[in-house]
Write an enzyme that holds these catalytic residues in place. Structure first.
Site, PDB file in Angstrom:
ATOM      1  N   HIS A 179     -36.836 -32.447 -21.220  1.00 25.03           N
ATOM      2  CA  HIS A 179     -37.721 -33.596 -21.448  1.00 25.03           C
ATOM      3  C   HIS A 179     -39.189 -33.285 -21.178  1.00 25.03           C
ATOM      4  O   HIS A 179     -39.801 -33.878 -20.292  1.00 25.03           O
ATOM      5  CB  HIS A 179     -37.256 -34.836 -20.662  1.00 25.03           C
ATOM      6  CG  HIS A 179     -36.835 -34.587 -19.234  1.00 25.03           C
ATOM      7  ND1 HIS A 179     -37.623 -33.915 -18.340  1.00 25.03           N
ATOM      8  CD2 HIS A 179     -35.719 -34.929 -18.554  1.00 25.03           C
ATOM      9  CE1 HIS A 179     -37.014 -33.853 -17.176  1.00 25.03           C
ATOM     10  NE2 HIS A 179     -35.847 -34.459 -17.289  1.00 25.03           N
ATOM     11  N   HIS A 183     -35.046 -29.623 -14.752  1.00 24.05           N
ATOM     12  CA  HIS A 183     -35.960 -30.757 -14.598  1.00 24.05           C
ATOM     13  C   HIS A 183     -37.218 -30.172 -13.962  1.00 24.05           C
ATOM     14  O   HIS A 183     -37.261 -29.950 -12.755  1.00 24.05           O
ATOM     15  CB  HIS A 183     -35.345 -31.852 -13.717  1.00 24.05           C
ATOM     16  CG  HIS A 183     -36.237 -33.053 -13.603  1.00 24.05           C
ATOM     17  ND1 HIS A 183     -35.886 -34.291 -14.086  1.00 24.05           N
ATOM     18  CD2 HIS A 183     -37.492 -33.199 -13.094  1.00 24.05           C
ATOM     19  CE1 HIS A 183     -36.883 -35.147 -13.881  1.00 24.05           C
ATOM     20  NE2 HIS A 183     -37.869 -34.512 -13.265  1.00 24.05           N
ATOM     21  N   ALA A 198     -35.865 -45.038 -12.266  1.00 27.20           N
ATOM     22  CA  ALA A 198     -36.441 -44.327 -13.419  1.00 27.20           C
ATOM     23  C   ALA A 198     -35.370 -44.095 -14.472  1.00 27.20           C
ATOM     24  O   ALA A 198     -34.267 -43.649 -14.144  1.00 27.20           O
ATOM     25  CB  ALA A 198     -37.023 -42.994 -12.963  1.00 27.20           C
ATOM     26  N   ARG A 227     -23.279 -41.544 -16.798  1.00 29.35           N
ATOM     27  CA  ARG A 227     -22.809 -42.165 -15.548  1.00 29.35           C
ATOM     28  C   ARG A 227     -21.280 -42.126 -15.456  1.00 29.35           C
ATOM     29  O   ARG A 227     -20.641 -41.293 -16.068  1.00 29.35           O
ATOM     30  CB  ARG A 227     -23.317 -43.607 -15.404  1.00 29.35           C
ATOM     31  CG  ARG A 227     -24.797 -43.826 -15.777  1.00 29.35           C
ATOM     32  CD  ARG A 227     -25.760 -43.071 -14.910  1.00 29.35           C
ATOM     33  NE  ARG A 227     -27.131 -43.517 -15.149  1.00 29.35           N
ATOM     34  CZ  ARG A 227     -28.207 -42.786 -14.902  1.00 29.35           C
ATOM     35  NH1 ARG A 227     -28.106 -41.558 -14.444  1.00 29.35           N
ATOM     36  NH2 ARG A 227     -29.410 -43.271 -15.111  1.00 29.35           N
ATOM     37  N   ASP A 248     -32.373 -38.052 -23.085  1.00 33.91           N
ATOM     38  CA  ASP A 248     -32.512 -38.492 -21.690  1.00 33.91           C
ATOM     39  C   ASP A 248     -32.219 -39.983 -21.576  1.00 33.91           C
ATOM     40  O   ASP A 248     -32.793 -40.673 -20.719  1.00 33.91           O
ATOM     41  CB  ASP A 248     -33.885 -38.158 -21.103  1.00 33.91           C
ATOM     42  CG  ASP A 248     -33.850 -38.115 -19.579  1.00 33.91           C
ATOM     43  OD1 ASP A 248     -32.745 -38.232 -19.012  1.00 33.91           O
ATOM     44  OD2 ASP A 248     -34.916 -37.974 -18.969  1.00 33.91           O
ATOM     45  N   HIS A 251     -29.376 -33.969 -24.022  1.00 35.44           N
ATOM     46  CA  HIS A 251     -29.665 -34.390 -22.638  1.00 35.44           C
ATOM     47  C   HIS A 251     -29.313 -35.864 -22.546  1.00 35.44           C
ATOM     48  O   HIS A 251     -30.024 -36.711 -23.062  1.00 35.44           O
ATOM     49  CB  HIS A 251     -31.152 -34.163 -22.341  1.00 35.44           C
ATOM     50  CG  HIS A 251     -31.548 -34.494 -20.936  1.00 35.44           C
ATOM     51  ND1 HIS A 251     -32.358 -33.689 -20.186  1.00 35.44           N
ATOM     52  CD2 HIS A 251     -31.248 -35.552 -20.147  1.00 35.44           C
ATOM     53  CE1 HIS A 251     -32.548 -34.228 -18.990  1.00 35.44           C
ATOM     54  NE2 HIS A 251     -31.883 -35.373 -18.949  1.00 35.44           N
ATOM     55  N   HIS A 300     -29.571 -47.822 -16.382  1.00 42.36           N
ATOM     56  CA  HIS A 300     -29.483 -48.380 -15.025  1.00 42.36           C
ATOM     57  C   HIS A 300     -29.160 -49.855 -15.182  1.00 42.36           C
ATOM     58  O   HIS A 300     -29.613 -50.488 -16.152  1.00 42.36           O
ATOM     59  CB  HIS A 300     -30.822 -48.242 -14.286  1.00 42.36           C
ATOM     60  CG  HIS A 300     -31.170 -46.837 -13.905  1.00 42.36           C
ATOM     61  ND1 HIS A 300     -30.691 -46.221 -12.772  1.00 42.36           N
ATOM     62  CD2 HIS A 300     -31.938 -45.911 -14.530  1.00 42.36           C
ATOM     63  CE1 HIS A 300     -31.164 -44.990 -12.694  1.00 42.36           C
ATOM     64  NE2 HIS A 300     -31.918 -44.765 -13.752  1.00 42.36           N
ATOM     65  N   ASN A 326     -25.932 -35.569 -12.682  1.00 38.97           N
ATOM     66  CA  ASN A 326     -26.478 -36.210 -11.463  1.00 38.97           C
ATOM     67  C   ASN A 326     -25.751 -37.502 -11.114  1.00 38.97           C
ATOM     68  O   ASN A 326     -26.343 -38.558 -10.954  1.00 38.97           O
ATOM     69  CB  ASN A 326     -27.999 -36.438 -11.583  1.00 38.97           C
ATOM     70  CG  ASN A 326     -28.394 -37.366 -12.718  1.00 38.97           C
ATOM     71  OD1 ASN A 326     -27.686 -37.482 -13.719  1.00 38.97           O
ATOM     72  ND2 ASN A 326     -29.519 -38.049 -12.583  1.00 38.97           N
ATOM     73  N   LYS A 340     -27.577 -27.464 -14.657  1.00 38.15           N
ATOM     74  CA  LYS A 340     -28.821 -28.235 -14.644  1.00 38.15           C
ATOM     75  C   LYS A 340     -29.461 -28.165 -13.260  1.00 38.15           C
ATOM     76  O   LYS A 340     -28.832 -28.541 -12.266  1.00 38.15           O
ATOM     77  CB  LYS A 340     -28.516 -29.695 -15.007  1.00 38.15           C
ATOM     78  CG  LYS A 340     -29.676 -30.664 -14.836  1.00 38.15           C
ATOM     79  CD  LYS A 340     -30.691 -30.567 -15.959  1.00 38.15           C
ATOM     80  CE  LYS A 340     -31.950 -31.383 -15.685  1.00 38.15           C
ATOM     81  NZ  LYS A 340     -31.768 -32.814 -15.855  1.00 38.15           N
ATOM     82  N   HIS A 358     -27.400 -39.050 -20.066  1.00 37.33           N
ATOM     83  CA  HIS A 358     -26.765 -39.558 -18.852  1.00 37.33           C
ATOM     84  C   HIS A 358     -25.730 -40.593 -19.251  1.00 37.33           C
ATOM     85  O   HIS A 358     -26.066 -41.611 -19.860  1.00 37.33           O
ATOM     86  CB  HIS A 358     -27.804 -40.208 -17.930  1.00 37.33           C
ATOM     87  CG  HIS A 358     -28.848 -39.242 -17.450  1.00 37.33           C
ATOM     88  ND1 HIS A 358     -28.708 -38.534 -16.279  1.00 37.33           N
ATOM     89  CD2 HIS A 358     -30.019 -38.836 -18.003  1.00 37.33           C
ATOM     90  CE1 HIS A 358     -29.769 -37.751 -16.120  1.00 37.33           C
ATOM     91  NE2 HIS A 358     -30.580 -37.912 -17.154  1.00 37.33           N
TER      92      HIS A 358
END
Ligand code: DOR
Ligand code: ZN
Length: 327
Positions: free
Chosen positions: A157, A123, A245, A6, A229, A2, A233, A30, A86, A4
């Site tokens: 998660h 999620h 988050a 970007r 996860d 899992h 950011h 996402n 997902k 991210h």
């Protein structure tokens, strides 16, 4: 299982932190807008491999589509590059505005995924009181696991003792857990001065929840997989009013987990927790790659990025870790 990554400058900044030490990762969809078609998925995969540079040869991006109502033809078109779909309930986390409003209305897509052998990653949070969001969602997992017994479902998660218990009740239910949820509780996030870099969704819970997750991870519970996860950011989106988050854990993930498992005399279970269980559960065969973790202290940088693009603050920024990945 899992991750991210970007896109654009952020992808180029963070990709090597995972593609270097890992042989594969499940890439979250996402983005803005989310990944919802075969074309977008395949193009995103290519950008990830490009950003991975020299690591691309031994790094497998396991791509996911953002859940929506899909036809058989749409799923079939994505299948060559598709690992899973997902599901985000509408509005529960970062970039989930196009998440679904009604789980029961999604039955036809669940049925197709079950028939086509496509795992469903979820999620699992409601929009209720923040500490209860995951437990409130557990009945949805029970319904899905019962109604679609051949659908491989992953509770992403997990953060509660109740979710760990559910794992043993349904054969087709699995879970990922992050490294940070094995270590922190809500006290670390908001018990003293607010710690924006530990703020994530689902929020860290009670010590009893953390202890149940940790016990399952240290025992390499066969249905539990490490899902970082890792969610970068830009620093200004974290250190501000209205903090985004996400915990950027990738740069410290393996050293911090090695330290945790060593502290509990469980290093012999680290491999299964990080990748062995996932390979068995999903029948994965990642590129051959091995890394060496050595007991040698180092100080985690306070920033990632050289100022020419985004700057991200990693988990454990500035602290000394006892283990490092040998170059
Ligand atoms: O903390 C989180 N950050 N939780 C999520 O579910 C999404 C993620 C993100 O994309 O930043
Ligand atoms: Zn995530």
């Amino acid at each position: 299982m899992h991750l991210h990554l970007r896109d654009g400058d952020m992808l180029r900044l963070v990709c090597a932190d995972s593609a270097g030490p890992f042989a594969g990762a499940v890439i979250m969809p996402n983005l803005v807008p989310p990944v919802t078609s075969a074309e977008v998925l395949t193009a995103y995969r290519a950008r990830i491999l490009e950003a991975a540079g020299p690591h691309a040869a031994a790094f497998q991006p396991l791509m996911t589509l953002f859940f929506q109502h899909y036809t058989e033809a749409q799923l079939a078109a994505a299948l060559p590059d598709l690992f899973a779909v997902k599901l985000y309930p509408h509005g529960v986390t970062t970039n989930s505005e196009s998440g679904i409003h009604s789980i029961s209305a999604a039955d036809p897509t669940f049925r197709l995924m079950e028939e086509m052998g496509i795992p469903l990653l979820v999620h699992g949070e409601t929009t209720g009181f923040v500490l209860d969001r995951e437990t409130e969602f557990l009945s949805v997992y029970e319904t899905l696991a019962t109604r679609f017994p051949r659908l491989r479902i992953v509770m992403e998660h997990i953060t509660t003792a109740a979710a760990v218990t559910l794992l043993d009740r349904f054969e087709n239910l699995h879970a990922t857990v992050t490294a940070h949820h094995l270590i922190i509780t809500l006290d670390d996030v908001a018990g003293g001065m607010l710690q924006p870099h530990l703020f994530c969704k689902p929020i860290a819970k009670r010590p009893s929840d953390r202890d149940a997750l940790l016990a399952a991870a240290l025992a390499a519970h066969p249905k539990l997989m490490m899902g970082s996860d890792s969610a970068p950011h830009p620093r200004e989106a974290k250190e501000c009013c209205g903090c985004a988050a996400g915990v950027y854990s990738a740069p410290v993930l393996l050293p911090r987990l090695a330290q945790l498992f060593a502290d509990h005399g469980a290093l012999d279970h680290l491999q299964a927790f990080i990748s062995g269980n996932a390979c068995r559960i999903h029948g994965l065969n990642p590129p051959d790659k091995s890394i060496t973790l050595v007991r040698e202290s180092w100080t985690v940088p306070t920033r990632c990025g050289d100022g020419s693009g985004p700057t991200v603050v990693p988990w454990e920024a500035g602290s000394e870790l006892e283990w490092r990945v040998k170059a």
